[in-house]
Structures are given as C-alpha cells and as structure tokens.
Design an enzyme around this catalytic site. Structure first.
Site, PDB file in Angstrom:
ATOM      1  N   ASP A 121       3.067  -3.818   3.669  1.00  0.00           N
ATOM      2  CA  ASP A 121       3.690  -2.705   4.391  1.00  0.00           C
ATOM      3  C   ASP A 121       5.140  -3.092   4.642  1.00  0.00           C
ATOM      4  OD1 ASP A 121       1.374  -1.187   4.484  1.00  0.00           O
ATOM      5  OD2 ASP A 121       0.770  -1.935   6.452  1.00  0.00           O
ATOM      6  N   ASP A 139       0.535   5.016   2.566  1.00  0.00           N
ATOM      7  CA  ASP A 139       0.193   5.521   3.900  1.00  0.00           C
ATOM      8  C   ASP A 139       0.822   6.885   4.166  1.00  0.00           C
ATOM      9  OD1 ASP A 139      -1.223   3.157   4.401  1.00  0.00           O
ATOM     10  OD2 ASP A 139       0.502   2.190   5.335  1.00  0.00           O
TER      11      ASP A 139
END
Length: 165
Positions: A121, A139
């Site tokens: 991430d 996401d």
C-alpha cells in the site's frame, strides 16, 4: 445472440484486465523505487506516496502476524472472488461492471498476498496530522465498486419498489 454475449464477455474481461494491470503497474513502480531507497515521496500538501506492507485486508484491517490467520484470511478472499465471479454470471446490466472492478482490484491484492505474502500500500492521503489509511489502486476500485452497489441497492432499487406500489 451468441456474438452479443461474446462481446459482453470480452468487454468485461478487458475491464478486469485493465483494473488488474493498472494496479500491478502502480505497485511495480513503487516497488522499483523502494529498491533504491525507502519510498516516502511528498506529492502535495495532502498526498504522499509512502510504502507499507499490509498483511490484513482492505486499509490494513485485521492485520495479524500469525501465519495461520493470514492464510485463513487469504482463503476467505479466494472464496469471495469465486463468489463475485458467480454473481457476475447471475447479474444483469450495469451491476456486472461494478462486480468486475471489485474483482479486478481484489485479484490484484490477492496476487500480492500470494506472491509477496503482503500487499504493498502506498497512497497516503492526509490533512495536517490526520492520515487516512494507506491504500493502493486496487483498494480504490474495490471501494468504488462496493459504494456503487450499495448506492444501487439503497436508492435505485428502493425507488423501483416504491414506484411498483
């Protein structure tokens, strides 16, 4: 009829591949930067690129260092992806698009879970000292798809039901 169905399948396959590829390329770009230095790039007053490794699900939820729980969550994600795929064949119209972008993002994160044993991430949105969860491109697509399905269920479906009464 068959030709029309093949065109639909190819269209949604293209969307799936696009989402998956966009996610992979963005992660590979960040990971290539991290091979030379720690990734902590100031982009603007509210956006940084900051690499972290997520062993949980979306936005770092349920992150545990125990391999048993990690594998259990990974198996659960595989079943969710299978469920999404079956829903795509049972669903009609525009909902297939939302399910496709969710599946594309989920498959991108699943690939990372299996290949790296964690999901990279790197998008850090913040305001002053308040930081949102660090997330990635997958996401974003998962969240947009889910929000659109929720919006459809709450507003579109309910309006259709009230018009039938």
């Amino acid at each position: 009829m068959i030709k029309k169905n093949i065109k639909k399948i190819l269209f949604y396959l293209f969307i799936f591949i696009f989402v998956f590829a966009l996610d992979r390329f963005s992660k590979l770009y960040i990971l290539n930067l991290s091979s030379t230095e720690q990734v902590d790039i100031y982009v603007s007053s509210f956006l940084n690129l900051y690499l972290i490794w997520n062993t949980g699900v979306g936005f770092g939820l349920f992150a545990l260092n125990e391999p048993f729980y990690y594998n259990l969550v990974t198996i659960f994600i595989v079943f969710i992806n299978i469920f999404l795929l079956t829903m795509m064949f049972k669903t009609k119209k525009y909902k297939i698009f939302f399910l496709t972008i969710i599946l594309g993002g989920s498959t991108g994160n699943l690939f990372d879970r299996l290949y790296y044993k964690a999901v990279p991430d790197f998008i850090d949105i913040h305001y002053q000292n308040y930081h949102w969860f660090v997330f990635n491109i997958a996401d974003i697509f998962i969240t947009i798809g889910i929000l659109c399905l929720i919006f459809d269920e709450i507003f579109i479906k309910n309006r259709k039901i009230s018009n039938d009464l």
